[in-house]
Design a protein around this motif. Structure first.
Motif, short mmCIF file in Angstrom:
data_model
loop_
_atom_site.label_atom_id
_atom_site.label_comp_id
_atom_site.label_asym_id
_atom_site.label_seq_id
_atom_site.Cartn_x
_atom_site.Cartn_y
_atom_site.Cartn_z
N THR A 56 3.99 0.11 -112.98
CA THR A 56 3.62 1.08 -114.07
C THR A 56 1.64 1.23 -114.63
O THR A 56 1.28 -0.12 -114.91
CB THR A 56 4.47 1.11 -115.92
OG1 THR A 56 4.41 -0.71 -115.87
CG2 THR A 56 5.80 0.15 -114.84
N LYS A 57 1.69 2.50 -114.92
CA LYS A 57 0.36 2.68 -115.83
C LYS A 57 0.71 2.65 -116.70
O LYS A 57 1.72 2.34 -117.78
CB LYS A 57 0.40 4.05 -114.98
CG LYS A 57 0.38 4.50 -113.82
CD LYS A 57 -0.25 5.45 -113.40
CE LYS A 57 0.37 6.60 -111.90
NZ LYS A 57 -0.83 7.35 -111.14
N ASP A 59 -0.01 3.08 -120.84
CA ASP A 59 0.47 3.66 -121.50
C ASP A 59 -1.03 4.40 -122.29
O ASP A 59 -0.82 4.01 -123.49
CB ASP A 59 2.07 3.76 -122.69
CG ASP A 59 1.62 4.84 -123.54
OD1 ASP A 59 1.78 5.95 -123.54
OD2 ASP A 59 2.69 3.95 -124.65
#
Length: 240
Positions: A56-57, A59
Motif C-alpha cells: 500500500t502507498k 496516506d
C-alpha cells in the motif's frame, strides 16, 4: 532507530526546545549534537533497515501544496545551512549564530520570506482572506535549528555578502562548515494539518534548489577543509 542511549555513549546528547512560530503554532528545535551524530552513523552503515515490500502507498491525506512561488521583495531568497565542527563548543557556535541572525534582524519580519499580502493560490479561483493569509505566513518554518542553523530568508545581496564573510572567517578558524544558495523565489512545500485548525505548520524552501544546493556547497567545503588539514596531521603524526 538510533537510541538516545547510543547517542550519549557516543559523547553527544539530544536536547529539545519548542519554538513559537506564532501564538498558536510551535515546532521543535534540537541541540546537543545528537542528530548530527546519528545521521553520520546511519550514513556509515551502522544502523540499517532491511528493504521491504509494501503493498500500500502511504496516506498523504491533508498534505497540500497550494501556493505559487513567492518572489523575493528585498533582492534574493537565501537558503543557508551552518553546522559546527565536532570540536567546536556550543558557546562558540551560539555566539556565531547570534552574529549571523543579527545581520538579518535589523527590523521585525524584515527577512521573513513571506509577506503579509502576497499570497497567490495555485488555483486562481480560490480566495484567501487577509487574516487567513497572515496566519499562514506566521506559521512557517523559515528558521530552524537542529544541531545547526537552517534558514530560508528574504535578504539584500549586501546582507548575504556580510554573512558570508562572517562564515568564511569562521570556517577558516575551523569552527564550522556552511553552505548557502541564492535564488529568486521561495516555495511553501506543504501544509501539515493539526488537530487544532489554528496550529498548522508550513515548510519553506528556496525554489532554485534551496537547502539541497546549500548542502552540496557545505559538503564540498567540508571535504576541501579536510584535505587541507591532512598535511598538518601527517606532520603531527611524524613528530609523534
Amino acid at each position: 532507530l538510533v537510541t538516545v542511549r547510543d547517542i550519549r555513549a557516543g559523547g553527544r546528547d539530544v536536547k529539545i526546545a519548542r519554538y513559537a512560530a506564532s501564538e498558536n503554532a510551535t515546532y521543535a528545535m534540537f541541540a546537543g549534537g545528537g542528530l548530527k551524530w546519528a545521521e553520520q552513523q546511519i550514513k556509515n552503515g551502522r544502523y540499517l533497515v532491511k528493504p521491504g515490500r509494501y503493498a500500500t502507498k502511504p496516506d498523504l491525506t491533508g498534505l497540500s501544496c497550494d501556493w505559487a512561488p513567492f518572489a523575493s521583495r528585498r533582492g534574493e531568497i537565501l537558503s543557508l545551512l551552518v553546522e559546527p565542527r565536532d570540536d567546536t563548543s556550543p558557546e562558540v557556535f551560539a555566539a556565531l549564530a547570534r552574529r549571523v541572525l543579527q545581520v538579518f534582524d535589523a527590523a521585525p519580519r524584515r527577512s521573513h520570506p513571506l509577506s503579509r499580502d502576497n499570497a497567490i493560490p495555485r488555483n486562481s479561483a480560490r480566495q484567501v482572506s487577509a487574516d487567513g493569509w497572515a496566519e499562514v505566513a506566521s506559521h512557517s518554518d523559515f528558521r530552524k535549528f537542529d544541531d545547526g542553523l537552517r534558514l530560508t530568508l528574504d535578504c539584500t545581496p549586501e546582507e548575504i555578502d556580510s554573512v558570508e564573510a562572517i562564515l568564511v572567517a569562521a570556517r577558516a578558524r575551523g569552527e564550522i562548515d556552511f553552505g548557502l544558495h541564492r535564488q529568486s523565489h521561495a516555495l511553501m512545500t506543504c501544509l501539515v494539518p493539526s488537530g487544532r485548525p489554528d496550529s498548522h505548520l508550513h515548510f519553506l524552501d528556496g525554489m532554485g534548489g534551496g537547502y539541497a544546493k546549500a548542502a552540496e556547497m557545505m559538503e564540498e567545503g567540508a571535504l576541501a577543509a579536510m584535505s587541507s588539514r591532512q598535511p598538518e596531521r601527517a606532520v603531527r603524526a611524524a613528530e609523534a
